[in-house]
Design a protein around this motif. Structure first.
Motif, PDB file in Angstrom:
ATOM      1  N   VAL A  69       1.150  14.553   5.770  1.00  0.00           N
ATOM      2  CA  VAL A  69       1.841  15.347   5.011  1.00  0.00           C
ATOM      3  C   VAL A  69       3.183  14.953   4.724  1.00  0.00           C
ATOM      4  O   VAL A  69       3.836  14.786   3.382  1.00  0.00           O
ATOM      5  CB  VAL A  69       1.997  16.933   5.902  1.00  0.00           C
ATOM      6  CG1 VAL A  69       3.074  17.942   4.928  1.00  0.00           C
ATOM      7  CG2 VAL A  69       1.056  17.790   5.830  1.00  0.00           C
ATOM      8  N   GLY A  70       3.713  13.998   5.663  1.00  0.00           N
ATOM      9  CA  GLY A  70       4.717  13.653   5.594  1.00  0.00           C
ATOM     10  C   GLY A  70       4.833  12.476   4.186  1.00  0.00           C
ATOM     11  O   GLY A  70       5.646  12.235   3.291  1.00  0.00           O
ATOM     12  N   PHE A  71       3.735  11.339   4.284  1.00  0.00           N
ATOM     13  CA  PHE A  71       3.584  10.445   3.170  1.00  0.00           C
ATOM     14  C   PHE A  71       3.379  11.454   1.793  1.00  0.00           C
ATOM     15  O   PHE A  71       4.001  10.869   0.623  1.00  0.00           O
ATOM     16  CB  PHE A  71       2.432   9.858   3.531  1.00  0.00           C
ATOM     17  CG  PHE A  71       2.629   8.551   4.171  1.00  0.00           C
ATOM     18  CD1 PHE A  71       3.649   7.584   4.082  1.00  0.00           C
ATOM     19  CD2 PHE A  71       2.035   8.456   5.529  1.00  0.00           C
ATOM     20  CE1 PHE A  71       3.553   6.577   4.663  1.00  0.00           C
ATOM     21  CE2 PHE A  71       2.187   7.243   6.342  1.00  0.00           C
ATOM     22  CZ  PHE A  71       3.096   6.355   5.925  1.00  0.00           C
ATOM     23  N   GLU A  72       2.738  12.683   1.885  1.00  0.00           N
ATOM     24  CA  GLU A  72       2.605  12.996   0.526  1.00  0.00           C
ATOM     25  C   GLU A  72       3.878  13.738   0.063  1.00  0.00           C
ATOM     26  O   GLU A  72       3.968  13.631  -1.122  1.00  0.00           O
ATOM     27  CB  GLU A  72       1.598  14.334   0.968  1.00  0.00           C
ATOM     28  CG  GLU A  72       0.238  13.884   1.151  1.00  0.00           C
ATOM     29  CD  GLU A  72      -0.782  15.097   1.524  1.00  0.00           C
ATOM     30  OE1 GLU A  72      -0.282  16.119   1.926  1.00  0.00           O
ATOM     31  OE2 GLU A  72      -1.883  14.922   1.822  1.00  0.00           O
TER      32      GLU A  72
ATOM     33  N   ARG B 253      -8.998   8.330   7.319  1.00  0.00           N
ATOM     34  CA  ARG B 253      -9.017   8.123   6.168  1.00  0.00           C
ATOM     35  C   ARG B 253      -8.024   8.928   5.163  1.00  0.00           C
ATOM     36  O   ARG B 253      -7.515   8.119   4.260  1.00  0.00           O
ATOM     37  CB  ARG B 253     -10.573   8.093   5.505  1.00  0.00           C
ATOM     38  CG  ARG B 253     -10.694   7.766   3.850  1.00  0.00           C
ATOM     39  CD  ARG B 253     -12.225   8.160   3.617  1.00  0.00           C
ATOM     40  NE  ARG B 253     -12.270   7.680   1.860  1.00  0.00           N
ATOM     41  CZ  ARG B 253     -13.418   7.683   1.387  1.00  0.00           C
ATOM     42  NH1 ARG B 253     -14.482   8.239   1.874  1.00  0.00           N
ATOM     43  NH2 ARG B 253     -13.474   7.534   0.077  1.00  0.00           N
ATOM     44  N   ALA B 254      -7.969  10.163   5.375  1.00  0.00           N
ATOM     45  CA  ALA B 254      -7.026  10.855   4.624  1.00  0.00           C
ATOM     46  C   ALA B 254      -5.587  10.244   4.781  1.00  0.00           C
ATOM     47  O   ALA B 254      -4.681  10.165   3.824  1.00  0.00           O
ATOM     48  CB  ALA B 254      -7.102  12.398   4.894  1.00  0.00           C
ATOM     49  N   LEU B 255      -5.341   9.948   6.058  1.00  0.00           N
ATOM     50  CA  LEU B 255      -3.786   9.408   6.104  1.00  0.00           C
ATOM     51  C   LEU B 255      -3.526   8.064   5.544  1.00  0.00           C
ATOM     52  O   LEU B 255      -2.672   7.828   4.926  1.00  0.00           O
ATOM     53  CB  LEU B 255      -3.706   9.226   7.755  1.00  0.00           C
ATOM     54  CG  LEU B 255      -2.448   8.680   7.981  1.00  0.00           C
ATOM     55  CD1 LEU B 255      -1.177   9.253   7.610  1.00  0.00           C
ATOM     56  CD2 LEU B 255      -2.240   8.651   9.688  1.00  0.00           C
ATOM     57  N   LYS B 256      -4.808   7.397   5.518  1.00  0.00           N
ATOM     58  CA  LYS B 256      -4.701   5.928   4.872  1.00  0.00           C
ATOM     59  C   LYS B 256      -4.417   6.242   3.381  1.00  0.00           C
ATOM     60  O   LYS B 256      -3.723   5.479   2.714  1.00  0.00           O
ATOM     61  CB  LYS B 256      -5.536   5.085   5.051  1.00  0.00           C
ATOM     62  CG  LYS B 256      -6.127   4.658   6.535  1.00  0.00           C
ATOM     63  CD  LYS B 256      -7.401   3.833   6.649  1.00  0.00           C
ATOM     64  CE  LYS B 256      -7.652   3.236   8.092  1.00  0.00           C
ATOM     65  NZ  LYS B 256      -8.824   2.400   8.096  1.00  0.00           N
TER      66      LYS B 256
ATOM     67  N   ASP C 221       5.654  12.720  -3.227  1.00  0.00           N
ATOM     68  CA  ASP C 221       6.025  13.446  -4.235  1.00  0.00           C
ATOM     69  C   ASP C 221       7.473  13.474  -4.698  1.00  0.00           C
ATOM     70  O   ASP C 221       7.781  13.463  -5.829  1.00  0.00           O
ATOM     71  CB  ASP C 221       5.706  14.973  -3.797  1.00  0.00           C
ATOM     72  CG  ASP C 221       5.996  15.964  -4.660  1.00  0.00           C
ATOM     73  OD1 ASP C 221       5.302  16.239  -5.723  1.00  0.00           O
ATOM     74  OD2 ASP C 221       6.778  17.128  -4.400  1.00  0.00           O
ATOM     75  N   ARG C 222       8.226  13.096  -3.840  1.00  0.00           N
ATOM     76  CA  ARG C 222       9.783  13.288  -3.978  1.00  0.00           C
ATOM     77  C   ARG C 222      10.073  12.214  -4.996  1.00  0.00           C
ATOM     78  O   ARG C 222      10.694  12.234  -5.980  1.00  0.00           O
ATOM     79  CB  ARG C 222      10.517  13.110  -2.858  1.00  0.00           C
ATOM     80  CG  ARG C 222      10.646  14.352  -2.225  1.00  0.00           C
ATOM     81  CD  ARG C 222      11.562  14.449  -0.824  1.00  0.00           C
ATOM     82  NE  ARG C 222      13.025  13.841  -1.116  1.00  0.00           N
ATOM     83  CZ  ARG C 222      13.662  13.969  -0.166  1.00  0.00           C
ATOM     84  NH1 ARG C 222      13.616  14.750   1.101  1.00  0.00           N
ATOM     85  NH2 ARG C 222      15.171  13.351  -0.381  1.00  0.00           N
ATOM     86  N   ALA C 223       9.642  10.965  -4.654  1.00  0.00           N
ATOM     87  CA  ALA C 223       9.946   9.751  -5.181  1.00  0.00           C
ATOM     88  C   ALA C 223       9.171   9.589  -6.562  1.00  0.00           C
ATOM     89  O   ALA C 223       9.911   9.315  -7.557  1.00  0.00           O
ATOM     90  CB  ALA C 223       9.271   8.398  -4.461  1.00  0.00           C
ATOM     91  N   GLY C 224       7.891  10.300  -6.642  1.00  0.00           N
ATOM     92  CA  GLY C 224       7.329  10.187  -7.817  1.00  0.00           C
ATOM     93  C   GLY C 224       7.986  11.290  -9.058  1.00  0.00           C
ATOM     94  O   GLY C 224       8.201  10.851 -10.189  1.00  0.00           O
TER      95      GLY C 224
END
Length: 209
Positions: free
Chosen positions: A67-70, A124-127, A74-77
């Motif tokens: 969730v953190g990576f997402e 896999r989802a985290l990667k 999202d913010r940077a995108g």
């Protein structure tokens, strides 16, 4: 991670509620202060409820990191998309968001990039979510190469070089080493922009390049 929905647990929201509670606990107590029992208590469910979704603490940490990576991507995108057609501004805008994310969520950033999770053996989802963050950098650099404003060098080399600089600045600010230069969020943003511009232009004099 304040952007996670603040909805109470009901029906199918258990997993979301546990991730939300775990994210908040990490920022308040750090990773070592996290336990499934404490997360269950914070989420207002029984101490056995987390096991419906997570095998152990490591499993929960992986979900929180995903969730953190997402959120980071999202913010940077979103920041980059405000400057479509201008790769240079895209790079600066996305990088500043990365810095702000890391400085305002230092313990979460440590979970994502501090080696707490072995990405070689991660789910896999985290990667995929972590790779998406890096791919955003690659996309911006490729845009710049096509526009003729970035060096025509290997994209991976350019991405690693620039991301290393931004990550290093984030760590220095979070560690308190730049307290005089980055005491406020506005100062953090200003310093980030300066560093990003130097990463783009380099520190060599024009006649030395």
């Amino acid at each position: 991670m304040s952007s996670i929905d603040q909805r109470p647990y009901h029906h199918g929201d258990l997993r979301r509620s546990l991730i939300q509670a775990g994210s908040k606990m990490i920022e308040e107590k750090g990773i070592t202060g996290l336990s499934l029992r404490e997360v269950a208590r914070a989420a207002g469910v029984s101490h056995t409820a987390p096991y419906r979704h997570f095998q152990d603490k490591a499993d929960l940490l992986a979900a929180i990191a995903q969730v953190g990576f997402e959120q980071l991507t999202d913010r940077a995108g979103k920041a980059a998309r405000r400057h479509d057609g201008n790769p240079r501004k895209q790079f600066v805008a996305a990088s500043v968001q990365y810095i702000l994310f890391g400085v305002t969520n230092p313990r979460m950033a440590h979970l994502l990039f501090g080696g707490e999770i072995n990405m070689r053996t991660a789910p896999r989802a985290l990667k995929q979510s972590s790779w998406a963050a890096f791919q955003l950098v690659e996309t911006i650099i490729n845009n710049g190469k096509r526009a003729g404003v970035f060096q025509d060098r290997d994209t991976m080399e350019l991405a690693v070089t620039t991301w290393s600089g931004i990550h290093g600045l984030t760590q220095l600010i979070s560690g308190g080493y730049l307290s005089r230069l980055a005491a406020t969020e506005q100062q953090v943003e200003n310093l980030g922009r300066v560093v990003c511009q130097l990463l783009l232009t380099g520190i060599l004099k024009p006649d030395e390049k």
